[in-house]
Enzyme design. Structure first.
Site, mmCIF file in Angstrom:
data_model
loop_
_atom_site.group_PDB
_atom_site.id
_atom_site.type_symbol
_atom_site.label_atom_id
_atom_site.label_comp_id
_atom_site.label_asym_id
_atom_site.label_seq_id
_atom_site.Cartn_x
_atom_site.Cartn_y
_atom_site.Cartn_z
ATOM 1 N N ARG A 242 0.816 -1.231 0.000
ATOM 2 C CA ARG A 242 0.000 0.000 0.000
ATOM 3 C C ARG A 242 0.846 1.276 0.000
ATOM 4 N NH1 ARG A 242 -4.795 -2.820 3.487
ATOM 5 N NH2 ARG A 242 -5.986 -3.483 1.671
ATOM 6 N N ARG A 267 0.688 32.200 -17.291
ATOM 7 C CA ARG A 267 -0.642 32.660 -17.715
ATOM 8 C C ARG A 267 -0.923 34.053 -17.155
ATOM 9 N NH1 ARG A 267 -4.537 32.452 -21.503
ATOM 10 N NH2 ARG A 267 -6.644 32.620 -20.595
ATOM 11 N N SER A 313 -0.411 -2.621 9.706
ATOM 12 C CA SER A 313 -1.601 -2.503 8.836
ATOM 13 C C SER A 313 -2.199 -1.096 8.903
ATOM 14 C CB SER A 313 -2.675 -3.505 9.244
ATOM 15 O OG SER A 313 -2.164 -4.795 9.207
ATOM 16 N N GLY A 339 -7.532 26.333 -15.546
ATOM 17 C CA GLY A 339 -8.788 26.815 -16.142
ATOM 18 C C GLY A 339 -9.222 25.926 -17.299
ATOM 19 N N GLU A 363 -6.275 -1.914 -4.372
ATOM 20 C CA GLU A 363 -5.623 -2.428 -3.150
ATOM 21 C C GLU A 363 -6.444 -2.079 -1.910
ATOM 22 O OE1 GLU A 363 -1.443 -2.564 -2.700
ATOM 23 O OE2 GLU A 363 -1.121 -2.505 -4.861
ATOM 24 N N GLY A 364 -7.748 -2.103 -2.075
ATOM 25 C CA GLY A 364 -8.684 -1.768 -1.002
ATOM 26 C C GLY A 364 -9.112 -0.320 -1.146
HETATM 27 C C1 LIG Z 1 -7.792 -0.523 -12.728
HETATM 28 C C2 LIG Z 1 -7.935 -1.558 -11.666
HETATM 29 C C3 LIG Z 1 -6.854 -2.393 -11.376
HETATM 30 C C4 LIG Z 1 -6.972 -3.379 -10.399
HETATM 31 N N1 LIG Z 1 -5.924 -4.234 -10.172
HETATM 32 C C5 LIG Z 1 -6.116 -5.333 -9.367
HETATM 33 C C6 LIG Z 1 -5.099 -6.335 -9.251
HETATM 34 O O1 LIG Z 1 -4.006 -6.229 -9.806
HETATM 35 N N2 LIG Z 1 -5.382 -7.433 -8.508
HETATM 36 C C7 LIG Z 1 -6.568 -7.614 -7.859
HETATM 37 O O2 LIG Z 1 -6.750 -8.636 -7.231
HETATM 38 N N3 LIG Z 1 -7.538 -6.648 -7.938
HETATM 39 C C8 LIG Z 1 -7.334 -5.526 -8.674
HETATM 40 N N4 LIG Z 1 -8.325 -4.564 -8.781
HETATM 41 C C9 LIG Z 1 -9.548 -4.713 -7.992
HETATM 42 C C10 LIG Z 1 -9.675 -3.687 -6.877
HETATM 43 O O3 LIG Z 1 -8.784 -3.975 -5.823
HETATM 44 C C11 LIG Z 1 -11.142 -3.639 -6.451
HETATM 45 O O4 LIG Z 1 -11.820 -2.961 -7.497
HETATM 46 C C12 LIG Z 1 -11.363 -2.937 -5.145
HETATM 47 O O5 LIG Z 1 -10.850 -3.701 -4.076
HETATM 48 C C13 LIG Z 1 -12.853 -2.642 -4.861
HETATM 49 O O6 LIG Z 1 -13.666 -3.728 -5.146
HETATM 50 P P1 LIG Z 1 -14.977 -3.491 -6.071
HETATM 51 O O7 LIG Z 1 -14.524 -2.737 -7.262
HETATM 52 O O8 LIG Z 1 -15.606 -4.798 -6.286
HETATM 53 O O9 LIG Z 1 -15.899 -2.541 -5.239
HETATM 54 P P2 LIG Z 1 -17.005 -2.987 -4.156
HETATM 55 O O10 LIG Z 1 -16.369 -3.841 -3.131
HETATM 56 O O11 LIG Z 1 -18.204 -3.502 -4.863
HETATM 57 O O12 LIG Z 1 -17.345 -1.582 -3.495
HETATM 58 C C14 LIG Z 1 -18.226 -0.631 -4.089
HETATM 59 C C15 LIG Z 1 -18.297 0.566 -3.154
HETATM 60 O O13 LIG Z 1 -18.803 0.147 -1.870
HETATM 61 C C16 LIG Z 1 -17.874 0.506 -0.853
HETATM 62 N N5 LIG Z 1 -17.879 -0.530 0.200
HETATM 63 C C17 LIG Z 1 -17.823 -1.877 0.035
HETATM 64 N N6 LIG Z 1 -17.809 -2.491 1.231
HETATM 65 C C18 LIG Z 1 -17.846 -1.515 2.177
HETATM 66 C C19 LIG Z 1 -17.832 -1.496 3.600
HETATM 67 N N7 LIG Z 1 -17.749 -2.609 4.311
HETATM 68 N N8 LIG Z 1 -17.866 -0.284 4.236
HETATM 69 C C20 LIG Z 1 -17.928 0.868 3.514
HETATM 70 N N9 LIG Z 1 -17.935 0.911 2.168
HETATM 71 C C21 LIG Z 1 -17.880 -0.261 1.499
HETATM 72 C C22 LIG Z 1 -16.519 0.565 -1.551
HETATM 73 O O14 LIG Z 1 -15.585 1.357 -0.824
HETATM 74 C C23 LIG Z 1 -16.913 1.187 -2.885
HETATM 75 O O15 LIG Z 1 -17.025 2.572 -2.754
HETATM 76 C C24 LIG Z 1 -8.198 -3.534 -9.705
HETATM 77 C C25 LIG Z 1 -9.264 -2.671 -9.977
HETATM 78 C C26 LIG Z 1 -9.157 -1.708 -10.941
HETATM 79 C C27 LIG Z 1 -10.331 -0.827 -11.236
#
Ligand SMILES: Cc1cc2nc3c(=O)[nH]c(=O)nc-3n(C[C@H](O)[C@H](O)[C@H](O)COP(=O)(O)OP(=O)(O)OC[C@H]3O[C@@H](n4cnc5c(N)ncnc54)[C@H](O)[C@@H]3O)c2cc1C
Length: 385
Positions: A242, A267, A313, A339, A363-364
């Protein structure tokens, strides 16, 4: 600010900034437009011995740690937050091997990553399991000397480009969170395939793909740690990676600040450079305060992790959250300072704003980071009672 970097760390910083200025910045807009994978820059990093800076010397690296990875990621991300990710996401895929690999696994996989010959990736996310990683459905079924992997990982950075994948899969669903295990999977193993490249808002030079496992026979020697450790491997990996996401964010934010300071002096409106107006000056000052504070937090966190301290953590999540929120704020302010020109693709700041957004998500998400931080605070408080 002087962070009292060692001679070697300063050398890494200077070299990565030079690569960012000379090699990455000139091509960043092209990669953003085309979405192609930046293999030519990966080659430059390999030739400059950057790929192994956080890998133990015994396995062909430079013997650094989270601090060296953070320093390099920030500077490369100053050039382009998408291109730098080929390097940073390899770190994410490699940490499980550094932290949990045995000697044979390290000797087999780390030297090629350190030399830049191979990239790595980390795969936990699935279509229905994002923040709630405990919901993953990919399975690894023991069959003699092998595990048979089936399932689909979603949005994997370096997906399709990397040769080495650290994959979290369920070995025993009945055990819930204790039923997941981590495996090293090679791209060349029969049954590994990839989905289409995702078309993204930002970090477009980075490849994001589904990684699909269909009856993939993974030798039992490729199990990391032991069965049931999968989520611990994942969480410890994130603790170490992270600060890298945070550094990507700070690199992007620093570039936005630099572009803003320069533009504000060039500017002219109302007969003055816009840097003459207090409204602009205060924005620049606030941007600088936030960038410096984020960097200081990352360096303190990285040094703490590299010292082998326990209970990392919370601080790791703090640096990721603060730096990524900073990057979003600072890049949005940069667009404001430029702008209407800031809104145009001819200027680099709209791309910075698009690239910054992902650092609050992957990464969360930052909501999940805040939950991690709160859990850490409560645990600390209880331990004092
Ligand atoms: C460009 C990109 C690259 C990535 N690369 C990797 C990778 O290399 N390896 C890998 O394994 N993953 C990867 N990911 C996945 C990424 O880690 C997840 O998208 C991320 O952890 C969020 O999961 P989700 O998109 O399913 O959102 P969701 O879990 O569906 O969340 C949707 C919304 O709800 C909120 N939410 C969910 N649960 C809670 C809670 N308990 N309390 C409060 N709010 C909550 C979230 O914060 C978010 O705003 C990648 C994603 C993207 C877009």
């Amino acid at each position: 600010m002087d962070y009292l970097l060692s001679e070697e760390q300063q050398m890494i910083k200077d070299l990565c900034r030079q690569i960012a200025v000379e090699k990455i910045k000139p091509v960043a807009a092209e990669y953003d437009e085309s979405g192609e994978f930046p293999w030519d820059i990966v080659k430059v990093l390999a030739e400059s011995d950057i790929c192994g800076i956080y890998i133990p010397e015994k396995y062909g690296g430079m013997g650094g740690g989270v601090m060296e990875l953070a320093i390099a990621t920030e500077e490369l991300s100053w050039g382009c937050g998408g291109i730098s990710l080929a390097f940073a996401a390899t770190g994410l895929g490699t940490f499980p091997i550094i932290l949990y690999g045995n000697d044979e696994q390290k000797a087999k996989y780390l030297p090629d990553i350190a030399s830049g010959k191979k990239l790595a990736a980390f795969a936990i996310t699935e279509a229905e399991a994002g923040s709630d990683a405990g919901g993953i459905k990919t399975t690894a079924k023991k069959d003699g000397d092998h595990y048979i992997l089936n399932g689909t990982k979603q949005w994997i950075t370096n997906g399709g480009e990397a040769e080495i994948y650290t994959v979290i899969a369920m070995t025993n669903k009945a055990k819930g969170a204790r039923g997941a295990s981590a495996f090293i999977v090679e791209k060349s193993m029969p049954g590994v395939s990839f989905g289409k490249k995702e078309n993204k808002l930002g970090i477009r030079g980075s490849a994001t793909r589904e990684v699909i496992f269909t009856d993939v026979r993974v030798p039992k020697e490729n199990l990391l740690g032991r069965e049931g450790l999968g989520f611990i491997v994942a969480m410890k990996t994130f603790d170490h990676s992270r600060p890298g996401v945070a550094s990507q964010a700070v690199g992007i934010a620093q570039r936005a600040l630099d572009e803003s300071v320069q533009y504000a002096q060039e500017r002219r409106q109302f007969g003055h450079a816009i840097s003459f107006f207090q409204g602009i000056q205060f924005m620049l000052a606030d941007m600088a305060i936030q960038v410096e504070a984020a960097r200081a937090l990352i360096y303190a966190t990285a040094r703490m992790i590299d010292s082998g301290a326990k209970g990392i953590s919370g601080v790791s999540a703090m640096s990721k959250t603060f730096a990524s929120d900073t990057a979003m704020k600072v890049t949005t302010d940069a667009v404001q300072i430029l702008g209407g020109y800031g809104y145009m693709k001819e200027y680099p700041v709209e791309k910075l704003m698009r690239d910054a957004k992902i650092t609050q998500i992957y990464e969360g998400t930052n909501q999940i980071q805040r939950s991690v931080i709160a859990a850490y605070l409560i645990k600390e408080s209880l331990s004092k009672k």
